[in-house]
Design a protein around this motif. Sequence first.
Motif, PDB file in Angstrom:
ATOM      1  N   SER A  46       0.795  -1.059  -0.116  1.00 49.48           N
ATOM      2  CA  SER A  46      -0.230   0.129  -0.041  1.00 49.48           C
ATOM      3  C   SER A  46       0.827   1.233  -0.007  1.00 49.48           C
ATOM      4  CB  SER A  46      -1.131  -0.008   1.248  1.00 49.48           C
ATOM      5  OG  SER A  46      -0.116   0.369   2.427  1.00 49.48           O
ATOM      6  N   VAL A  47       2.154   1.123   0.291  1.00 52.30           N
ATOM      7  CA  VAL A  47       3.106   2.162   0.473  1.00 52.30           C
ATOM      8  C   VAL A  47       2.888   3.155  -0.935  1.00 52.30           C
ATOM      9  CG1 VAL A  47       5.547   3.120   0.881  1.00 52.30           C
ATOM     10  CG2 VAL A  47       4.435   1.482   2.228  1.00 52.30           C
ATOM     11  N   ALA A  48       3.065   2.573  -2.236  1.00 45.92           N
ATOM     12  CA  ALA A  48       3.126   3.270  -3.291  1.00 45.92           C
ATOM     13  C   ALA A  48       1.796   4.280  -3.356  1.00 45.92           C
ATOM     14  CB  ALA A  48       3.194   2.264  -4.324  1.00 45.92           C
ATOM     15  N   ASP A  49       0.920   3.922  -2.984  1.00 45.86           N
ATOM     16  CA  ASP A  49      -0.346   4.871  -2.768  1.00 45.86           C
ATOM     17  C   ASP A  49      -0.273   5.908  -2.003  1.00 45.86           C
ATOM     18  OD1 ASP A  49      -1.622   3.241  -4.952  1.00 45.86           O
ATOM     19  OD2 ASP A  49      -2.554   1.880  -3.477  1.00 45.86           O
ATOM     20  N   LEU A  50       0.303   5.708  -0.758  1.00 47.17           N
ATOM     21  CA  LEU A  50       0.566   6.528   0.337  1.00 47.17           C
ATOM     22  C   LEU A  50       1.399   7.505  -0.249  1.00 47.17           C
ATOM     23  CD1 LEU A  50      -0.316   7.253   3.457  1.00 47.17           C
ATOM     24  CD2 LEU A  50       1.735   5.966   4.012  1.00 47.17           C
ATOM     25  N   ILE A  51       2.694   7.330  -0.730  1.00 46.69           N
ATOM     26  CA  ILE A  51       3.566   8.349  -0.994  1.00 46.69           C
ATOM     27  C   ILE A  51       3.887   8.133  -2.428  1.00 46.69           C
ATOM     28  CG2 ILE A  51       4.673   8.691   1.250  1.00 46.69           C
ATOM     29  CD1 ILE A  51       6.698   6.566   0.864  1.00 46.69           C
ATOM     30  N   PRO A  52       3.079   8.372  -3.368  1.00 50.74           N
ATOM     31  CA  PRO A  52       3.168   8.112  -4.832  1.00 50.74           C
ATOM     32  C   PRO A  52       4.245   9.162  -5.262  1.00 50.74           C
ATOM     33  CG  PRO A  52       1.449   9.483  -4.653  1.00 50.74           C
ATOM     34  CD  PRO A  52       1.696   9.066  -3.041  1.00 50.74           C
ATOM     35  N   ASP A  53       4.471  10.136  -5.148  1.00 49.56           N
ATOM     36  CA  ASP A  53       5.337  11.154  -5.786  1.00 49.56           C
ATOM     37  C   ASP A  53       6.597  11.165  -5.614  1.00 49.56           C
ATOM     38  OD1 ASP A  53       3.016  12.529  -6.324  1.00 49.56           O
ATOM     39  OD2 ASP A  53       2.875  13.613  -4.523  1.00 49.56           O
ATOM     40  N   GLU A  54       7.489  11.595  -6.491  1.00 48.90           N
ATOM     41  CA  GLU A  54       9.139  11.378  -6.868  1.00 48.90           C
ATOM     42  C   GLU A  54       9.373  13.125  -6.671  1.00 48.90           C
ATOM     43  OE1 GLU A  54      11.186   9.232  -5.585  1.00 48.90           O
ATOM     44  OE2 GLU A  54       9.867   7.455  -5.758  1.00 48.90           O
ATOM     45  N   PRO A  55      10.629  13.418  -6.067  1.00 51.65           N
ATOM     46  CA  PRO A  55      11.467  12.649  -4.864  1.00 51.65           C
ATOM     47  C   PRO A  55      10.265  12.509  -3.724  1.00 51.65           C
ATOM     48  CG  PRO A  55      11.915  15.141  -4.944  1.00 51.65           C
ATOM     49  CD  PRO A  55      11.005  14.917  -6.072  1.00 51.65           C
ATOM     50  N   ILE A  56      10.790  11.498  -2.727  1.00 53.35           N
ATOM     51  CA  ILE A  56       9.884  11.466  -1.517  1.00 53.35           C
ATOM     52  C   ILE A  56       9.433  12.611  -0.873  1.00 53.35           C
ATOM     53  CG2 ILE A  56      11.742  10.864  -0.236  1.00 53.35           C
ATOM     54  CD1 ILE A  56      10.133   8.533   1.083  1.00 53.35           C
ATOM     55  N   SER A  57      10.500  13.555  -0.651  1.00 50.43           N
ATOM     56  CA  SER A  57      10.013  14.886   0.031  1.00 50.43           C
ATOM     57  C   SER A  57       8.710  15.488  -0.760  1.00 50.43           C
ATOM     58  CB  SER A  57      11.355  15.584   0.039  1.00 50.43           C
ATOM     59  OG  SER A  57      11.903  15.912  -1.319  1.00 50.43           O
ATOM     60  N   ALA A  58       8.520  15.128  -2.010  1.00 47.00           N
ATOM     61  CA  ALA A  58       7.273  15.939  -2.430  1.00 47.00           C
ATOM     62  C   ALA A  58       6.029  15.240  -1.992  1.00 47.00           C
ATOM     63  CB  ALA A  58       7.222  15.637  -4.015  1.00 47.00           C
ATOM     64  N   ASN A  59       6.003  14.259  -1.352  1.00 48.27           N
ATOM     65  CA  ASN A  59       4.829  13.793  -0.771  1.00 48.27           C
ATOM     66  C   ASN A  59       4.468  14.554   0.787  1.00 48.27           C
ATOM     67  OD1 ASN A  59       3.919  11.086  -2.230  1.00 48.27           O
ATOM     68  ND2 ASN A  59       6.421  11.164  -1.981  1.00 48.27           N
ATOM     69  N   PRO A  60       3.293  15.083   0.686  1.00 49.82           N
ATOM     70  CA  PRO A  60       2.694  15.865   1.980  1.00 49.82           C
ATOM     71  C   PRO A  60       3.228  15.328   3.306  1.00 49.82           C
ATOM     72  CG  PRO A  60       1.157  16.072   0.423  1.00 49.82           C
ATOM     73  CD  PRO A  60       1.967  15.115  -0.166  1.00 49.82           C
ATOM     74  N   TYR A  63       6.934  15.650   3.667  1.00 50.56           N
ATOM     75  CA  TYR A  63       7.449  17.310   3.645  1.00 50.56           C
ATOM     76  C   TYR A  63       6.954  17.560   4.978  1.00 50.56           C
ATOM     77  CZ  TYR A  63       7.106  22.072   2.883  1.00 50.56           C
ATOM     78  OH  TYR A  63       7.176  23.381   3.081  1.00 50.56           O
ATOM     79  N   GLU A  64       5.754  17.483   5.742  1.00 54.76           N
ATOM     80  CA  GLU A  64       5.316  17.958   6.721  1.00 54.76           C
ATOM     81  C   GLU A  64       6.238  17.417   7.991  1.00 54.76           C
ATOM     82  OE1 GLU A  64       3.258  20.251   7.541  1.00 54.76           O
ATOM     83  OE2 GLU A  64       1.966  20.296   5.663  1.00 54.76           O
ATOM     84  N   TRP A  65       6.478  15.935   8.018  1.00 52.45           N
ATOM     85  CA  TRP A  65       7.410  15.686   9.005  1.00 52.45           C
ATOM     86  C   TRP A  65       8.781  16.259   8.998  1.00 52.45           C
ATOM     87  CZ3 TRP A  65       6.728  13.990  13.689  1.00 52.45           C
ATOM     88  CH2 TRP A  65       5.409  13.200  14.018  1.00 52.45           C
ATOM     89  N   ARG A  66       9.405  16.579   7.918  1.00 53.81           N
ATOM     90  CA  ARG A  66      10.741  16.942   7.531  1.00 53.81           C
ATOM     91  C   ARG A  66      10.870  18.499   7.760  1.00 53.81           C
ATOM     92  NH1 ARG A  66      13.738  14.754   2.115  1.00 53.81           N
ATOM     93  NH2 ARG A  66      13.659  12.336   2.835  1.00 53.81           N
ATOM     94  N   GLU A  67       9.681  19.176   7.844  1.00 52.05           N
ATOM     95  CA  GLU A  67       9.664  20.520   8.152  1.00 52.05           C
ATOM     96  C   GLU A  67       9.695  20.487   9.733  1.00 52.05           C
ATOM     97  OE1 GLU A  67       9.619  23.887   6.233  1.00 52.05           O
ATOM     98  OE2 GLU A  67      10.692  22.124   5.192  1.00 52.05           O
ATOM     99  N   ALA A  68       9.033  19.823  10.348  1.00 53.60           N
ATOM    100  CA  ALA A  68       8.978  19.454  11.841  1.00 53.60           C
ATOM    101  C   ALA A  68      10.313  19.382  12.430  1.00 53.60           C
ATOM    102  CB  ALA A  68       7.869  18.441  12.219  1.00 53.60           C
ATOM    103  N   LEU A  85      11.069   3.285   6.992  1.00 52.30           N
ATOM    104  CA  LEU A  85      10.172   1.915   6.331  1.00 52.30           C
ATOM    105  C   LEU A  85       9.479   2.288   5.212  1.00 52.30           C
ATOM    106  CD1 LEU A  85       8.562   1.184  10.090  1.00 52.30           C
ATOM    107  CD2 LEU A  85      10.451   0.199   8.918  1.00 52.30           C
ATOM    108  N   LEU A  86       9.041   3.319   4.956  1.00 56.29           N
ATOM    109  CA  LEU A  86       8.127   3.724   3.833  1.00 56.29           C
ATOM    110  C   LEU A  86       9.089   3.629   2.489  1.00 56.29           C
ATOM    111  CD1 LEU A  86       5.950   6.914   5.216  1.00 56.29           C
ATOM    112  CD2 LEU A  86       5.194   4.315   4.764  1.00 56.29           C
ATOM    113  N   LYS A  87      10.291   4.340   2.798  1.00 52.36           N
ATOM    114  CA  LYS A  87      11.082   4.268   1.434  1.00 52.36           C
ATOM    115  C   LYS A  87      11.709   2.898   1.227  1.00 52.36           C
ATOM    116  CE  LYS A  87      14.595   7.485   1.920  1.00 52.36           C
ATOM    117  NZ  LYS A  87      15.671   8.300   2.705  1.00 52.36           N
TER     118      LYS A  87
END
Length: 233
Positions: A46-60, A63-68, A85-87
């Motif tokens: 299911s991970v591919a649907d949760l974070i579909p965008d590349e690069p991985i940091s483009a996924n909300p 992005y939100e956690w890295r900003e935190a 785990l997601l990567k």
Amino acid sequence: MAQFKVQPSFWKIFPDVKIAVITVHHLDNHDKGQVPPKMLEEANASVADLIPDEPISANPLIYEWREAFRKFKTKKGARFAVENLLKRAKKGNPVRSIDPLVDVYNAVSLRTGFPIGALDRNKIQGNMQLTVADGGEPFTAIGEDEPDPALAGEVIYRDDAGVTSRCWAWRDAKRVETTDDSTDILIYSECLIPEWRDNHEKAMNELTTNIEKYLGATTQTQYVDRDHPEVTY
């Protein structure tokens, strides 16, 4: 009974965070084949649907956690607890079975992106806090022998003896690690932004339902936020 308290120093940085605090009792964490293998298999897929965008940091989510993590002092390379785990899963290296409890909460994290930390409650000394470190609080990570104390300004979970989780919940301490013989567990899971709260609550309901169904345990879920920063567990 013990207290779980989030200190004002944390709320100054993250006023909108809400945290699930879950206690688990009478756990049977010995692998008897009780957790269906497809649970983890489907979560990895299911991970591919949760974070579909590349690069991985483009996924909300990422992005939100890295900003935190940019808002407090961290060890080099530290990320929020689920990112690695997601990567791995997205790159075709699925997260493997570890033990029943870890498999159940990893499956939830992979499907939803919410970090889930688990400590052996019988190894926790005194009360739990989520706070900002003064620096030097003792910590030795799971799988390590050398002490690695907290940095000043780092967000940490701690008990009365020292740090239980570094860089928010990036790495856990060896002394509170869950094992096959653990029977009483303290779980915590953070919801970073208000827009995720409905999904977070659903994820926590799924988590506790599966722990009770497959591991023979009882659970209790409480929440802390800025207005209610402390619970007894």
